[in-house]
Design an enzyme around this catalytic site. Sequence first.
Site, PDB file in Angstrom:
ATOM      1  N   TYR A 126      20.080 -33.305  69.770  1.00  0.00           N
ATOM      2  CA  TYR A 126      19.108 -32.440  69.306  1.00  0.00           C
ATOM      3  C   TYR A 126      18.040 -32.932  68.294  1.00  0.00           C
ATOM      4  CZ  TYR A 126      21.836 -28.134  70.370  1.00  0.00           C
ATOM      5  OH  TYR A 126      22.488 -27.207  71.230  1.00  0.00           O
ATOM      6  N   LYS A 193      33.884 -37.195  72.662  1.00  0.00           N
ATOM      7  CA  LYS A 193      34.291 -37.754  73.995  1.00  0.00           C
ATOM      8  C   LYS A 193      34.061 -38.935  73.784  1.00  0.00           C
ATOM      9  CE  LYS A 193      34.823 -36.304  78.205  1.00  0.00           C
ATOM     10  NZ  LYS A 193      35.962 -35.713  78.676  1.00  0.00           N
ATOM     11  N   ASP A 226      36.913 -31.802  75.536  1.00  0.00           N
ATOM     12  CA  ASP A 226      37.408 -30.987  76.623  1.00  0.00           C
ATOM     13  C   ASP A 226      38.706 -30.340  76.337  1.00  0.00           C
ATOM     14  OD1 ASP A 226      37.695 -33.503  76.891  1.00  0.00           O
ATOM     15  OD2 ASP A 226      37.148 -33.879  78.989  1.00  0.00           O
ATOM     16  N   ASP A 250      27.350 -26.617  68.397  1.00  0.00           N
ATOM     17  CA  ASP A 250      26.770 -25.559  69.045  1.00  0.00           C
ATOM     18  C   ASP A 250      27.334 -24.484  70.018  1.00  0.00           C
ATOM     19  OD1 ASP A 250      24.649 -23.868  69.339  1.00  0.00           O
ATOM     20  OD2 ASP A 250      23.253 -25.184  70.406  1.00  0.00           O
TER      21      ASP A 250
END
Length: 356
Positions: A126, A193, A226, A250
């Site tokens: 972002y 991740k 995940d 988000d």
Amino acid sequence: MAGRHRVTLIPGDGIGPEVSAGARLVLDAASPGIEWIERQAGSVALAEHGDLLPEETLDAIREARVAIKGPITTPVGSGFRSINVALRQGLDLFAAVRPARSLPGVPTRHGDVDLVVIRENTEDLYQGVEFAARSPQAEALREELRRLADFEIRPDAGVTLKPISIAGTRRVVRFAFEYSKANRRGTITLGHKAGIMPTSDGLFLRTAREDSIDRGDVEFEDMQIDHLTARLVREPGRFDVLLLPNLYGDIISDLCAGLVGGLGLIPGANIGWEYAVFEPVHGSAPDIAGKGVANPIAMILSGAMMLRHLGEPGGASAVEHAVDAVLEAGKVRTPDIGGSSSTMDVAEAIASALAR
Ligand code: NAD
């Protein structure tokens, strides 16, 4: 005893003005000392001032230091960046705080959710480092990457960069621990991740693990994003505070909204060292805008967070209890949670529940 506070109010657009009016009604009843400074941003500001985020709006927030805002529409594919992102970056509101808790009278699959998402708000995908497909800048970037890393990007690729810095991570980690200690939260779970993105997500994880700050009694763990998502939908009651980089934060905050009954119920705050802007997690909901049926509870609970920030914990708790009482009674609720009442019906019911 309610003190006097100057607060900048940005109603926003879409359902923003509707839910803002509802929140103002409740907050005035809970804390009569608020002096509202109303300023515009988004399409209303563009029409009035020729600017989506006028300097006078930013100045009003800087002066009052505290603002509450309704959602603002970001036209898709129009080429300009989100005003919300610009506001967060312009005021350096580096931490988003989004509590999600099971509410009385709102049936959901899991009844034991009580967690807080803390999202890094200024970096990651972002940050706005964008290279449009086939632009000279993207071409230059392709050449540079070829030279630096023997890396070939397709000529028709658009590229968004994901910078995550040590300094940017440290401050949100510190904030997450301070918040957890102050609010008696037991465990921070960091989502990442890092295996796939060691230089950005990995840095976020390592910095959080290694930073020598006072952690009090707060436990710390990390989880692949995940895996964390799967665990969240199966056993959300297991989680307490989630600390996430910008993009995951988000997505996961909307997921958490879904866990407790939808976007109309989830408040939020954007906090920096100097300024704080409170706003619901939801957007401007163009599908229901102007109909007077938007749920004002997310905005009202954002107002409760604001009262706590302003040093009025009693007023904040009173608003939260009044929301719970109205939801539990089940008579006055907007269509998104199965009722047929209007935005202002709900706000008025909450304001009168305050007095009881
Ligand atoms: P959205 O949150 O506006 O709407 C998603 C769904 O949730 C819609 O069906 C909507 O009707 C419903 N919903 C949202 N808030 C509700 C409420 N208070 N009461 C009842 N139902 C509610 O998300 P979107 O449609 O993806 O985004 C619309 C616009 O809002 C976009 O331009 C987006 O960029 C912008 N947006 C702004 C903010 C912000 O200002 N902070 C945040 C998110 C999205």
